[in-house]
Write an enzyme that holds these catalytic residues in place. Structure first.
Site, mmCIF file in Angstrom:
data_model
loop_
_atom_site.group_PDB
_atom_site.id
_atom_site.type_symbol
_atom_site.label_atom_id
_atom_site.label_comp_id
_atom_site.label_asym_id
_atom_site.label_seq_id
_atom_site.Cartn_x
_atom_site.Cartn_y
_atom_site.Cartn_z
ATOM 1 N N PHE A 151 0.136 0.796 -5.395
ATOM 2 C CA PHE A 151 0.787 1.102 -6.672
ATOM 3 C C PHE A 151 0.987 -0.135 -7.536
ATOM 4 C CE2 PHE A 151 4.676 -0.290 -4.501
ATOM 5 C CZ PHE A 151 5.334 -0.957 -5.522
ATOM 6 N N LYS A 175 -9.593 6.135 -4.687
ATOM 7 C CA LYS A 175 -8.366 6.898 -4.412
ATOM 8 C C LYS A 175 -7.196 5.973 -4.741
ATOM 9 C CE LYS A 175 -5.193 7.611 -2.126
ATOM 10 N NZ LYS A 175 -3.815 7.451 -2.670
ATOM 11 N N GLU A 178 -0.849 7.349 -5.586
ATOM 12 C CA GLU A 178 -0.365 8.572 -6.230
ATOM 13 C C GLU A 178 0.875 8.290 -7.082
ATOM 14 O OE1 GLU A 178 -0.404 7.640 -3.141
ATOM 15 O OE2 GLU A 178 0.926 8.795 -1.820
ATOM 16 N N SER A 228 -0.023 -1.827 2.179
ATOM 17 C CA SER A 228 0.904 -2.455 3.127
ATOM 18 C C SER A 228 0.196 -2.714 4.470
ATOM 19 C CB SER A 228 2.110 -1.540 3.332
ATOM 20 O OG SER A 228 1.665 -0.282 3.814
ATOM 21 N N CYS A 283 1.911 -8.787 -4.196
ATOM 22 C CA CYS A 283 1.624 -9.252 -2.833
ATOM 23 C C CYS A 283 1.602 -10.777 -2.779
ATOM 24 C CB CYS A 283 0.294 -8.706 -2.349
ATOM 25 S SG CYS A 283 -1.071 -9.340 -3.309
ATOM 26 N N GLU A 383 8.797 -7.698 4.590
ATOM 27 C CA GLU A 383 8.330 -7.761 3.205
ATOM 28 C C GLU A 383 9.244 -6.842 2.395
ATOM 29 O OE1 GLU A 383 4.621 -5.785 2.087
ATOM 30 O OE2 GLU A 383 4.244 -7.384 0.644
HETATM 31 P P1 NAD Z 1 0.870 1.586 0.737
HETATM 32 O O1 NAD Z 1 0.303 0.999 1.975
HETATM 33 O O2 NAD Z 1 2.051 2.476 0.848
HETATM 34 O O3 NAD Z 1 -0.241 2.462 -0.026
HETATM 35 C C1 NAD Z 1 -1.539 1.943 -0.294
HETATM 36 C C2 NAD Z 1 -2.528 3.095 -0.354
HETATM 37 O O4 NAD Z 1 -2.570 3.738 0.917
HETATM 38 C C3 NAD Z 1 -2.158 4.171 -1.379
HETATM 39 O O5 NAD Z 1 -3.323 4.609 -2.029
HETATM 40 C C4 NAD Z 1 -1.538 5.262 -0.533
HETATM 41 O O6 NAD Z 1 -1.742 6.557 -1.061
HETATM 42 C C5 NAD Z 1 -2.251 5.120 0.792
HETATM 43 N N1 NAD Z 1 -1.405 5.487 1.942
HETATM 44 C C6 NAD Z 1 -0.048 5.351 2.041
HETATM 45 N N2 NAD Z 1 0.374 5.780 3.248
HETATM 46 C C7 NAD Z 1 -0.728 6.193 3.915
HETATM 47 C C8 NAD Z 1 -0.925 6.732 5.233
HETATM 48 N N3 NAD Z 1 0.081 6.941 6.075
HETATM 49 N N4 NAD Z 1 -2.183 7.016 5.608
HETATM 50 C C9 NAD Z 1 -3.224 6.814 4.768
HETATM 51 N N5 NAD Z 1 -3.083 6.300 3.522
HETATM 52 C C10 NAD Z 1 -1.854 5.996 3.098
HETATM 53 O O7 NAD Z 1 1.158 0.377 -0.262
HETATM 54 P P2 NAD Z 1 1.897 0.419 -1.661
HETATM 55 O O8 NAD Z 1 3.355 0.629 -1.434
HETATM 56 O O9 NAD Z 1 1.194 1.327 -2.609
HETATM 57 O O10 NAD Z 1 1.630 -1.067 -2.167
HETATM 58 C C11 NAD Z 1 2.435 -2.160 -1.813
HETATM 59 C C12 NAD Z 1 1.876 -2.899 -0.640
HETATM 60 O O11 NAD Z 1 0.561 -3.348 -0.918
HETATM 61 C C13 NAD Z 1 2.653 -4.152 -0.301
HETATM 62 O O12 NAD Z 1 2.764 -4.257 1.098
HETATM 63 C C14 NAD Z 1 1.811 -5.272 -0.857
HETATM 64 O O13 NAD Z 1 1.983 -6.530 -0.240
HETATM 65 C C15 NAD Z 1 0.450 -4.737 -0.612
HETATM 66 N N6 NAD Z 1 -0.529 -5.376 -1.473
HETATM 67 C C16 NAD Z 1 -1.365 -6.280 -0.910
HETATM 68 C C17 NAD Z 1 -2.285 -6.940 -1.696
HETATM 69 C C18 NAD Z 1 -3.236 -7.935 -1.107
HETATM 70 O O14 NAD Z 1 -4.157 -8.301 -1.787
HETATM 71 N N7 NAD Z 1 -3.062 -8.384 0.114
HETATM 72 C C19 NAD Z 1 -2.353 -6.667 -3.068
HETATM 73 C C20 NAD Z 1 -1.485 -5.722 -3.604
HETATM 74 C C21 NAD Z 1 -0.576 -5.083 -2.792
#
Ligand code: NAD
Length: 498
Positions: A151, A175, A178, A228, A283, A383
């Site tokens: 997000f 994808k 959401e 994450s 991040c 985090e």
């Molecule tokens: P998230 O892991 O909750 O979601 C990321 C994606 O995975 C979304 O599209 C979501 O729909 C999907 N998802 C969520 N739960 C899932 C599950 N149980 N099974 C399958 N798919 C699932 O992350 P977020 O809250 O959207 O974003 C924040 C996180 O992203 C933070 O931890 C941040 O550090 C990380 N991030 C990392 C980088 C990097 O380059 N390392 C860059 C941006 C964000």
């Protein structure tokens, strides 16, 4: 009030799919639902992947000149209409407009880099590797690429991947999160306007069900994931077990170290920018500030003074910092302030008590400064992903390095010092993928690659840069001999160099 429904965007057209599940999308500065987004079923994902596969067959054969022509037009449109996209980002993510513009600018850099594909895609050639035998390599697209994004950068993270994937001749199924899905549809519609053939770029909205379907789908060749750490690890394990190549970038806990000889004004500015920009939902945000004891009081005071001038509020009103993405996330982040206090930290600035320039129901939390945070507190270990900066006082450089290297994460880190030798030693000693020297958020430019170490990344290919491009291609090595009157006739022996 009835809200609109955001469809998937398939082959250049909105598509409702067959699933009836939806998820609310909020305007975080208002605290109200602005739209609802469809959540695809596995059958919906099947249908989208089939479209992408059909389109990829032709796109993979398109000339380099044609592919670049489309991408160049996309870049022109994106540059001209970037303000429109910034408004979408602010309305669904909450980040302030200036920050949204910054995110788009960093995304456009990757489009620029994708336009160097004719150079990136060149193979190697060895003439006469053996007598009369030439050897060369070519790069071909992998097929259909699945991109799953978080997000916090609804435009930039997709832009890290799809321009390169498309330049290489692949089709894409994106994808997005959401929580703020509209930017992806906007970008895909712009590609359509730029002349990309229908089906090469598709957006499927959804949650775990859609992701799970992509991870094991036989029509998907590669997965680029950002999110994450627990989900990144899960995605990596599932998709590699299904035979796909995977780059899965995860979460972070980034440390910034301030040595006593640093310029403390520069360090204080950097800590405030990197701790509270985008409400800490980056991040590469700095969340742990390691300060050598002798300058800690002074640095904390300079940071506190700067924080008093920050305005938190609606990102459309010229504020410095916007709301958090959801009420639940805001509550989780503010819970860490209680945890830190209970564990013995000093709450120097408490963001829960500030004033906010926005609607009463917005998901507000002001910038928060914690001092003397114990290393065994969850407020340090986890985090937090919010506007909470934790100061950890250290006796000296060596203790700071131990702390940074003991972290399970290794995304980014920064040192502030005027000692070149210390900076050089730091750069070599930290187990971290991206390092800043007097630069707090060292996100590499598009022609280097982005990616962390340890639990911050699973897989070998970092995002963008030459490695990011190579991830979207498969190499063939060709050994070639053309008959020559002097070829020597039949020889059943094993081929050897001569
Ligand atoms: P998230 O892991 O909750 O979601 C990321 C994606 O995975 C979304 O599209 C979501 O729909 C999907 N998802 C969520 N739960 C899932 C599950 N149980 N099974 C399958 N798919 C699932 O992350 P977020 O809250 O959207 O974003 C924040 C996180 O992203 C933070 O931890 C941040 O550090 C990380 N991030 C990392 C980088 C990097 O380059 N390392 C860059 C941006 C964000």
């Amino acid at each position: 009030m009835t809200v609109s429904t955001l469809d998937h965007l398939v082959a250049g057209r909105p598509w409702a799919g067959t699933s009836t599940r939806t998820s609310p999308v909020y305007d975080p500065a208002l605290g109200t639902v602005s739209t609802e987004v469809r959540l695809a079923s596995a059958a919906d994902v099947d249908a989208v992947v089939a479209q992408a596969q059909a389109a990829q067959a032709d796109w993979g054969e398109a000339s380099v000149a044609r592919r670049m022509d489309v991408l160049f037009r996309f870049r022109e449109l994106l540059t001209t209409r970037r303000d429109e996209l910034a408004q979408i980002l602010t309305a669904e993510h909450g980040k302030v407009l200036a920050d949204a513009a910054g995110e788009i600018a960093r995304g456009i850099e990757v489009v620029d880099f994708a336009l160097t594909m004719p150079h990136l895609n060149k193979g190697e050639f060895t003439q006469n590797a053996s007598t009369g035998v030439d050897v060369y390599s070519v790069r071909e697209p992998v097929g259909v690429v699945g991109i799953i994004s978080p997000f916090n950068f609804p435009a930039m993270v997709p832009l890290w991947f799809f321009p390169l994937a498309i330049a290489a001749g692949n089709a894409v199924v994106l994808k997005p999160s959401e929580k703020d899905p509209s930017a992806s549809n906007w970008l895909a519609a712009l590609l359509d306007e730029a002349g990309l053939p229908p089906g090469v770029m598709n957006v499927v909205h959804g949650d775990k069900e859609a992701v799970d379907a992509l991870l094991v789908h036989p029509g998907i060749a590669a997965i680029s994931f950002v999110g994450s750490t627990p989900i990144a690890q899960y995605v990596y394990q599932q998709a590699t077990a299904a035979g796909k190549r995977v780059q899965a970038l995860g979460g972070a806990k980034n440390h910034m170290l301030v040595l006593p000889d640093a310029d403390l004004d520069l360090a204080a500015d950097a800590a405030v920018n990197a701790g509270f920009g985008s409400a800490g939902e980056r991040c590469m945000a700095v969340s742990a500030l390691l300060v050598v004891d002798s300058v800690a009081d002074e640095l904390v005071e300079r940071i506190r003074t700067r924080m008093a001038a920050l305005r938190t509020g609606d990102g459309r009103r010229g504020c410095d910092m916007g709301p958090l993405i959801t009420a639940a996330h805001r509550d989780r982040v503010s819970g860490y302030i209680d945890i830190a206090a209970a564990d013995g930290a000093t709450v120097v600035v408490d963001g829960r008590t500030g004033e906010f320039d926005g609607a009463a129901d917005g998901f507000w939390l002001g910038p928060t400064l914690l001092d003397r945070v114990p290393l065994d507190s969850a407020a340090y270990r986890d985090e937090i992903f919010g506007p909470v900066l934790s100061v950890i006082r250290v006796p000296g450089y060596a203790e700071a390095i131990d702390i940074i290297n003991a972290s399970p994460y290794g995304n980014g880190t920064a040192i502030f010092t005027n000692d070149g030798g210390a900076a050089r030693r730091f750069q070599r000693q930290v187990q971290v993928g991206m390092i800043g020297i007097n630069v707090p958020i060292p996100v590499p430019v598009a022609y280097y690659s982005f990616g962390g170490w340890k639990a911050s990344m699973f897989g070998d290919a970092k995002a963008y840069g030459a490695a990011g491009y190579a991830f979207f291609t498969r190499e063939k090595a060709v050994t070639s001999r053309w008959l020559d009157p002097s070829h020597g006739g039949i020889n059943l022996g094993f081929p050897q160099n001569d």
